[in-house]
Design a protein around this motif. Structure first.
Motif, short mmCIF file in Angstrom:
data_model
loop_
_atom_site.label_atom_id
_atom_site.label_comp_id
_atom_site.label_asym_id
_atom_site.label_seq_id
_atom_site.Cartn_x
_atom_site.Cartn_y
_atom_site.Cartn_z
N THR A 1 -30.51 52.92 33.15
CA THR A 1 -30.41 53.83 31.95
C THR A 1 -30.55 55.37 31.99
OG1 THR A 1 -33.02 53.81 31.64
CG2 THR A 1 -31.75 51.93 30.77
N ASP A 2 -30.65 55.84 33.33
CA ASP A 2 -30.67 57.12 33.59
C ASP A 2 -31.71 57.89 32.63
OD1 ASP A 2 -29.90 59.84 34.70
OD2 ASP A 2 -28.42 60.10 33.11
N SER A 3 -33.02 57.27 32.81
CA SER A 3 -34.12 57.48 32.40
C SER A 3 -35.18 57.42 33.16
CB SER A 3 -34.17 56.93 30.88
OG SER A 3 -34.49 55.68 31.19
N LEU A 4 -36.36 57.83 32.81
CA LEU A 4 -37.77 57.74 33.40
C LEU A 4 -38.38 56.63 32.61
CD1 LEU A 4 -39.07 61.29 33.92
CD2 LEU A 4 -37.92 60.00 35.70
N ILE A 5 -39.12 55.75 33.33
CA ILE A 5 -40.02 54.71 32.84
C ILE A 5 -41.55 55.15 33.08
CG2 ILE A 5 -40.74 52.31 32.79
CD1 ILE A 5 -37.98 52.70 31.56
N ALA A 6 -42.35 55.19 32.19
CA ALA A 6 -43.73 55.83 32.64
C ALA A 6 -44.76 55.02 31.85
CB ALA A 6 -43.77 57.33 31.98
N CYS A 7 -45.81 55.14 32.43
CA CYS A 7 -47.06 54.34 31.83
C CYS A 7 -47.99 55.54 31.01
CB CYS A 7 -47.97 53.51 32.81
SG CYS A 7 -48.26 54.24 34.27
N ASN A 8 -48.30 55.34 29.72
CA ASN A 8 -48.89 56.72 29.05
C ASN A 8 -50.15 56.14 28.74
OD1 ASN A 8 -49.61 58.54 27.27
ND2 ASN A 8 -48.65 57.95 25.60
N ASP A 9 -51.27 56.53 29.04
CA ASP A 9 -52.71 56.26 29.00
C ASP A 9 -53.19 56.99 27.47
OD1 ASP A 9 -52.62 54.66 31.01
OD2 ASP A 9 -53.89 56.05 32.24
N ALA A 10 -52.44 57.66 27.03
CA ALA A 10 -52.92 58.35 25.93
C ALA A 10 -52.56 57.89 24.64
CB ALA A 10 -52.49 60.01 25.93
N THR A 11 -53.22 58.16 23.54
CA THR A 11 -52.80 57.73 22.28
C THR A 11 -51.76 58.74 21.46
OG1 THR A 11 -54.86 58.64 21.22
CG2 THR A 11 -54.81 56.13 21.70
N THR A 12 -51.45 59.90 22.03
CA THR A 12 -50.64 60.76 21.67
C THR A 12 -49.20 60.39 22.15
OG1 THR A 12 -51.08 62.12 23.46
CG2 THR A 12 -52.28 62.48 21.71
N GLY A 13 -48.25 61.20 21.50
CA GLY A 13 -46.95 60.80 22.07
C GLY A 13 -46.55 59.70 21.31
N PRO A 14 -45.57 58.72 22.09
CA PRO A 14 -45.19 57.59 21.60
C PRO A 14 -46.50 56.41 21.43
CG PRO A 14 -44.72 57.80 23.80
CD PRO A 14 -45.26 59.10 23.31
N GLY A 15 -47.28 56.72 21.96
CA GLY A 15 -48.57 55.69 22.00
C GLY A 15 -48.81 55.17 23.46
N ARG A 16 -49.97 54.22 23.79
CA ARG A 16 -50.32 53.89 24.99
C ARG A 16 -49.51 52.58 25.45
NH1 ARG A 16 -55.05 51.47 25.72
NH2 ARG A 16 -55.29 52.31 27.87
N GLY A 17 -49.12 52.73 26.56
CA GLY A 17 -48.19 51.67 27.22
C GLY A 17 -47.12 51.99 28.01
N ILE A 18 -45.98 51.46 28.25
CA ILE A 18 -44.77 51.55 28.79
C ILE A 18 -43.85 52.36 28.21
CG2 ILE A 18 -43.19 50.72 30.63
CD1 ILE A 18 -45.88 50.38 31.66
N VAL A 19 -43.49 53.55 28.63
CA VAL A 19 -42.67 54.35 27.62
C VAL A 19 -41.40 54.68 28.31
CG1 VAL A 19 -42.45 56.82 26.75
CG2 VAL A 19 -44.60 55.46 26.49
#
Length: 199
Positions: A163-181
């Motif tokens: 997908t030519d993108s990054l996959i990340a794990c977000n531990d914060a409720t800010t941004g798109p929310g907690r989870g895999i982003v």
């Protein structure tokens, strides 16, 4: 083995192809000061787990791991701020090389995760404190240049060439929310998409 955080565990994963092998391998790291190290796991089975650095190595507290399959190089951030590299091998231990301490404008800095963008041939890092955001890390001297500020707390990132993108794990409720982003390009103005919330 004690891993400090779920995000850091995911951040210390890198999928790569070993030299001369058509099988995918998974590199995992443990950043515990007492027994930190890197290991390679054969995903196809048949080959046991292999320790990548000598027992007791002082270069083995990975906060992030990334692989450049073009140059056959494995990168990791020892303690979050010491950029290390080694040529990937199909057997035995790696020979770590200290690239440099990560800096931004001459000041020390760390990242909580790194990924190698194989389309643009860039090592990307995420910094979670002081000027939070995505950074390009120079693989020759470890200097970091901010690409963009980004909301969230991404302790682990990886690059997805499909997908030519990054996959990340977000531990914060800010941004798109907690989870895999998914963090989609352009990285200078990325689109953040929550793929799966944490259970």
């Amino acid at each position: 083995m004690r891993i400090r955080s779920k995000a850091r565990t995911i951040g210390a994963l890198a999928l790569f192809m070993l030299a001369g092998s058509a099988e995918a391998q998974l590199v995992v790291g443990n950043d515990n000061a007492a027994d930190g190290n890197l290991w390679v796991i054969d995903l196809a089975g048949g080959v046991g787990t292999r320790r990548l650095l000598p027992q007791g190595s002082t270069d083995a507290q990975p906060w992030g791991v990334a692989a450049d399959p073009t140059t056959n190089t494995l990168y990791w951030l020892d303690g979050g701020s010491r950029l290390m590299k080694a040529t990937m091998t199909s057997t035995g231990e790696l020979t770590p090389i200290f690239v440099g301490s990560t800096t931004v404008n001459g000041s020390s800095a760390n990242c909580t995760g790194i990924a190698f963008d194989t389309v643009d041939n860039k090592l990307i890092g995420y910094r979670s404190v002081t000027a939070v955001g995505l950074y390009e890390i120079n693989v020759n001297d470890a200097t970091m240049t901010q690409i963009t500020p980004i909301t969230g707390d991404y302790g682990g990132i990886d690059y997805d060439p499909a997908t030519d993108s990054l996959i990340a794990c977000n531990d914060a409720t800010t941004g798109p929310g907690r989870g895999i982003v998914r963090i989609s390009k352009p990285f200078a103005s990325p689109t953040l998409t929550l793929l799966a919330p944490y259970p």
